[in-house]
Scaffold this active site. Structure first.
Site: not given
Ligand code: UDP
Length: 326
Positions: A12, A141, A187, A279
């Site tokens: 970003i 975080y 991500h 997660r």
């Molecule tokens: N996510 C997922 N599988 C992955 C990575 C992320 O299902 O391999 C899900 C994660 O649990 C969240 C969403 O995708 O609900 C977005 O996650 P990301 O890590 O991109 O961003 P965050 O929301 O943590 O900032």
């Protein structure tokens, strides 16, 4: 005006640097290149390769370059990691910010823009989430950004430092030159794109037993250039304002399964997916109410459609299948 951008080699931050330079600002990038990429730094910026944990170096940089404003992007920013390594977040994120803010006031910096986060809101009571939602971070975080927002509150009271806290929802997408390249990647969108590029066999869905229509987490994906434009607007608005808080998103939520379907549509790849455990630290739904910045500063996101957001990410990754390569 001269702006010091920490994390200006990151995803970003590097796009914000491009936007600042295109708008006529002088930019000093301060980055340790831990996650950032040297080749992502706009060549028109001055680059200081250093670490925020070295308070003396931070102060010396500020004394040498004398910025009038700071944009602070550099930080650890992974929800999942913060649940296993909280010390990086509650320790380094917070103490690095203190080094920076303290040096800023010692050198007469007037304006400070913080990369904050939707993770401040934990599992919100009301969705979409406005700035008046209670702050209750659900992971270290989010807590680290909450501490830093409070730090800025007190430096405003004690030293008159003006600040804007910009709470990003999920940054996504790419530009002609810049894209998302984390090593290792964690991500959602870049991981799904890696499957479409044949670099990964499948995408793992972290839980499908959330209280959402298809059981997977819902997020609000906001294009990285729209985040960058909000930074420039906030920087300018601090001329006439002391303290600003804004939530930045598109106001529409997409589940993990819907994002996977969108990548399938954009790329034509079947993208195999399997469901695994949740997660830790993930809230079920995060969707922004961004009316405040739209009405107060005239913020006007150029990528309101998630299909366009994903398409710009796909275009960048197709052109840079190995990322920045540095
Ligand atoms: N996510 C997922 N599988 C992955 C990575 C992320 O299902 O391999 C899900 C994660 O649990 C969240 C969403 O995708 O609900 C977005 O996650 P990301 O890590 O991109 O961003 P965050 O929301 O943590 O900032």
């Amino acid at each position: 005006m001269k702006v010091l951008v920490t994390g200006g080699a990151g995803y970003i931050g590097s796009v914000a640097v491009d936007t600042l330079i295109a708008s006529g600002y002088d930019v000093v990038v301060f980055d340790n290149l831990y996650m950032g990429h040297r080749s992502a730094i706009n060549p028109a910026a001055t680059f200081v390769h250093a670490d925020l944990k070295d308070a003396d170096v931070v102060l010396a940089t500020m004394e040498e370059h004398r910025p009038e404003a700071i944009m602070h992007f550099a930080s650890y920013s992974l929800v999942g990691e913060s649940m296993t390594a909280p010390e990086k977040y509650l320790g380094e994120n917070v103490s690095n910010a203190l080094n920076l803010i303290d040096a800023a006031v010692k050198c007469g910096v007037q304006r400070f823009i913080l990369s904050s986060t939707a993770a401040l809101f934990g599992d919100p009571e009301k969705v979409p989430i406005s700035e008046s939602e209670r702050l209750a971070p659900g992971n270290p975080y989010g807590e680290s950004k909450f501490f830093i927002e409070r730090m800025l509150h007190w430096y405003n009271k004690t030293h008159g430092l003006k600040f804007a806290a910009l709470r990003y929802f999920n940054a996504a997408g790419g530009t002609d030159e810049k894209g998302e390249d984390h090593q290792p990647e964690s991500h959602l969108i870049p991981l799904i794109i890696q499957v479409a590029l044949g670099q990964r066999d499948e995408i793992k869905i972290f839980g499908d037993d959330y209280d959402t229509p298809d059981g997977t987490c819902i997020r609000d994906y906001i294009h990285v250039t729209d985040l960058a434009s909000a930074h420039v607007l906030a920087l300018e608005a601090l001329a006439d304002n002391d303290v600003l808080h804004y939530n930045l998103g598109n106001g529409s939520g997409f589940s993990v399964k819907q994002v996977i379907d969108t990548v399938r549509e954009v790329t034509g790849h079947p993208v195999p997916a399997t469901t695994v455990a949740r997660r830790a630290g993930d809230p079920a739904i995060l969707i922004a109410d961004s009316q405040k910045i739209k009405s107060e500063l005239g913020w006007d996101p150029k990528f309101p459609d998630v299909l366009d957001v994903v398409s710009t990410a796909w275009e960048w990754h197709k052109r840079h299948p190995e990322g920045y390569g540095d």
